[in-house]
Design a protein around this motif. Structure first.
Motif, mmCIF file in Angstrom:
data_model
loop_
_atom_site.group_PDB
_atom_site.id
_atom_site.type_symbol
_atom_site.label_atom_id
_atom_site.label_comp_id
_atom_site.label_asym_id
_atom_site.label_seq_id
_atom_site.Cartn_x
_atom_site.Cartn_y
_atom_site.Cartn_z
ATOM 1 N N UNK A 100 0.823 -1.203 0.000
ATOM 2 C CA UNK A 100 0.000 0.000 0.000
ATOM 3 C C UNK A 100 0.861 1.257 0.000
ATOM 4 N N UNK A 101 0.646 2.155 -0.976
ATOM 5 C CA UNK A 101 1.461 3.379 -1.031
ATOM 6 C C UNK A 101 1.334 4.288 0.183
ATOM 7 N N UNK A 102 0.192 4.300 0.825
ATOM 8 C CA UNK A 102 0.025 5.121 2.013
ATOM 9 C C UNK A 102 -0.882 4.418 3.006
ATOM 10 N N UNK A 103 -0.584 4.608 4.275
ATOM 11 C CA UNK A 103 -1.389 4.072 5.356
ATOM 12 C C UNK A 103 -1.531 5.160 6.410
ATOM 13 N N UNK A 104 -2.655 5.125 7.114
ATOM 14 C CA UNK A 104 -2.842 6.159 8.112
ATOM 15 C C UNK A 104 -4.010 5.893 9.031
ATOM 16 N N UNK A 105 -4.328 6.929 9.804
ATOM 17 C CA UNK A 105 -5.364 6.836 10.818
ATOM 18 C C UNK A 105 -6.311 8.021 10.738
ATOM 19 N N UNK A 106 -7.586 7.724 10.887
ATOM 20 C CA UNK A 106 -8.640 8.710 11.029
ATOM 21 C C UNK A 106 -9.406 8.390 12.303
ATOM 22 N N UNK A 107 -10.182 9.342 12.771
ATOM 23 C CA UNK A 107 -10.983 9.094 13.959
ATOM 24 C C UNK A 107 -12.343 9.761 13.828
ATOM 25 N N UNK A 108 -13.305 9.220 14.565
ATOM 26 C CA UNK A 108 -14.655 9.743 14.528
ATOM 27 C C UNK A 108 -15.265 9.671 15.916
ATOM 28 N N UNK A 109 -15.617 10.830 16.437
ATOM 29 C CA UNK A 109 -16.311 10.922 17.708
ATOM 30 C C UNK A 109 -17.816 10.899 17.461
ATOM 31 N N UNK A 110 -18.611 10.502 18.454
ATOM 32 C CA UNK A 110 -20.061 10.443 18.268
ATOM 33 C C UNK A 110 -20.640 11.773 17.804
ATOM 34 N N UNK A 111 -21.450 11.727 16.754
ATOM 35 C CA UNK A 111 -22.097 12.918 16.237
ATOM 36 C C UNK A 111 -21.207 13.832 15.421
ATOM 37 N N UNK A 112 -19.972 13.423 15.157
ATOM 38 C CA UNK A 112 -19.047 14.268 14.424
ATOM 39 C C UNK A 112 -18.575 13.571 13.152
ATOM 40 N N UNK A 113 -18.013 14.352 12.252
ATOM 41 C CA UNK A 113 -17.474 13.815 11.011
ATOM 42 C C UNK A 113 -16.173 13.064 11.274
ATOM 43 N N UNK A 114 -15.906 12.096 10.415
ATOM 44 C CA UNK A 114 -14.627 11.421 10.481
ATOM 45 C C UNK A 114 -13.516 12.400 10.092
#
Length: 126
Positions: free
Chosen positions: A31-45
């Motif tokens: 995979x050329x890129x790997x990473x992390x995102x997060x999402x709190x309740x009621x909010x956008x990722x």
């Protein structure tokens, strides 16, 4: 089917540390890129951190700079997120993302690229 598997989430007190791990399919693709995102309740990722395989470039959201460190094992298609000095506002479900497109700086934080893991819950208490 692309397999993306996260681990390492949990409950921690403010100021503590956690390390998240994510393993993507090693048999079929680098995979050329790997990473992390997060999402709190009621909010956008939202974007957290990413790393590009070709040159090792790293990218961080302003909210985590100086506290989180992303790294990867290119041979194993594994990415890590070392999270230090955690704050209650870091509480969210953290999703691993792997991608072959949208890897340049202008798109690295875009949620519309790549494949996702199931998410792992990180809860930081006050």
């Amino acid at each position: 089917q692309v397999q993306v598997v996260e681990s390492g989430g949990g409950l921690v007190q403010a100021g503590g540390s956690l390390r998240l791990s994510c393993a993507a399919s090693r048999r079929t693709f680098r995979w050329p890129a790997m990473g992390w995102f997060r999402q709190a309740p009621g909010k956008e990722r939202e974007f957290v951190a990413a790393i590009r395989r070709s040159d090792g470039s790293t990218y961080y959201a302003d909210s985590v700079k100086g506290r989180f460190t992303i790294s990867r094992d290119n041979a194993d298609n594994t990415v890590y997120l070392q999270m230090n000095n955690l704050k209650p506002e870091d509480t969210a479900v953290y999703y691993c993302n792997v991608r072959a497109t949208g890897t340049l700086a202008t798109d690295i934080g875009n949620v519309k690229y790549g494949y996702w893991g199931q998410g792992t819950q990180v809860t930081v208490s006050s």
